[in-house]
Design a protein around this motif. Structure first.
Motif, PDB file in Angstrom:
ATOM      1  N   TRP A  97       7.230  -2.915  19.032  1.00  0.00           N
ATOM      2  CA  TRP A  97       7.075  -2.844  17.579  1.00  0.00           C
ATOM      3  C   TRP A  97       6.117  -1.733  17.174  1.00  0.00           C
ATOM      4  O   TRP A  97       6.283  -1.123  16.107  1.00  0.00           O
ATOM      5  CB  TRP A  97       6.600  -4.189  17.017  1.00  0.00           C
ATOM      6  N   ILE A 100       8.068   1.463  17.289  1.00  0.00           N
ATOM      7  CA  ILE A 100       8.952   1.519  16.122  1.00  0.00           C
ATOM      8  C   ILE A 100       8.171   1.997  14.900  1.00  0.00           C
ATOM      9  O   ILE A 100       8.656   2.822  14.114  1.00  0.00           O
ATOM     10  CB  ILE A 100       9.585   0.137  15.862  1.00  0.00           C
ATOM     11  N   THR A 101       6.948   1.483  14.743  1.00  0.00           N
ATOM     12  CA  THR A 101       6.099   1.927  13.641  1.00  0.00           C
ATOM     13  C   THR A 101       5.801   3.416  13.751  1.00  0.00           C
ATOM     14  O   THR A 101       5.844   4.148  12.745  1.00  0.00           O
ATOM     15  CB  THR A 101       4.772   1.140  13.625  1.00  0.00           C
TER      16      THR A 101
END
Length: 234
Positions: A97, A100-101
């Motif tokens: 995650w 992804i950020t």
């Protein structure tokens, strides 16, 4: 109408430029997350951003990583997230995650930078042009869409980070001792500016279309009087 178009372009450019500056500062600075009290013994990370961690005696939190750090290494100082020294703990400081950020906020910065630059060029060249072209309207439409999409991508990035950073399944072992800091807030506000900048550029595109329609000559076919006079044969 031309002055209204210039106002839309100028406002859209300024908002997009501010959005880019704020997003870039947040993107480049390591203050997305900070502890409430740096002197607390439980704090092992002083601050972090998308590309840099500042450690304060950090130790691996996953069993697999502890096995790799046989001597129980403690990490100190500020390190780039892809530095070879932190390679063994990369899975916990950069979970999926988090990457992804990083990808989302990178796309936002590139998109907002492109719009700011191109809008500035067209602002200088065409702001006072009372007779715009259809090509100009299409370009403002494209710029407006890119700016708005970039803003929404930035919003998605901060939502992902804000949600998952509260988890204990990564480098921050005690998230209750941390808070979202000013770099994160810069990206939140920057995304909003990009969205509103895109809206004004879209309005500029609509204004160009209206100007083209207003200046388009309306030809009405007329019949000559001679063609309406009946011919009389004797």
């Amino acid at each position: 109408m031309a002055s209204r178009k210039a106002g839309y372009i100028l406002t859209g450019f300024l908002l997009s430029l501010i959005g880019f500056i704020l997003s870039f500062v947040g993107f480049a600075t390591p203050y997305w997350l900070e502890p409430f009290n740096r002197d607390d013994e439980i704090v092992e990370i002083e601050n972090l951003g998308m590309w840099q961690y500042c450690f304060s005696g950090y130790t691996a939190s996953r069993p697999g990583n502890q096995d790799m750090d046989i001597l129980g290494k403690r990490y100190t100082g500020c390190k780039w997230v892809f530095h070879r020294e932190v390679y063994t703990i990369l899975p916990e400081i950069c979970p999926v995650w988090f990457r992804i950020t990083q990808a989302l906020i990178s796309v936002d910065v590139v998109g907002s930078a492109f719009v700011s630059l191109m809008a500035l060029v067209f602002l200088c060249l065409n702001m006072c042009d009372a007779y715009p072209t259809a090509k100009e309207g299409k370009l403002y439409l494209i710029f407006g869409l890119i700016s708005s999409i970039s803003g929404y991508i930035c919003a998605a990035a901060v939502l992902v980070f804000g949600y998952f950073s509260d988890s204990k399944e990564w480098a921050i072992k005690e998230p209750l001792y941390y808070h979202l800091s000013w770099s994160y807030m810069f990206c939140v506000v920057g995304g909003g500016f990009s969205i509103f900048g895109g809206m004004f550029l879209l309005l500029a595109s609509m204004q160009v279309k209206a100007l083209l329609k207003a200046t388009k000559p309306n030809y009405k076919p007329t019949l000559e009087l001679s063609t309406l006079t009946p011919t009389v044969r004797y």
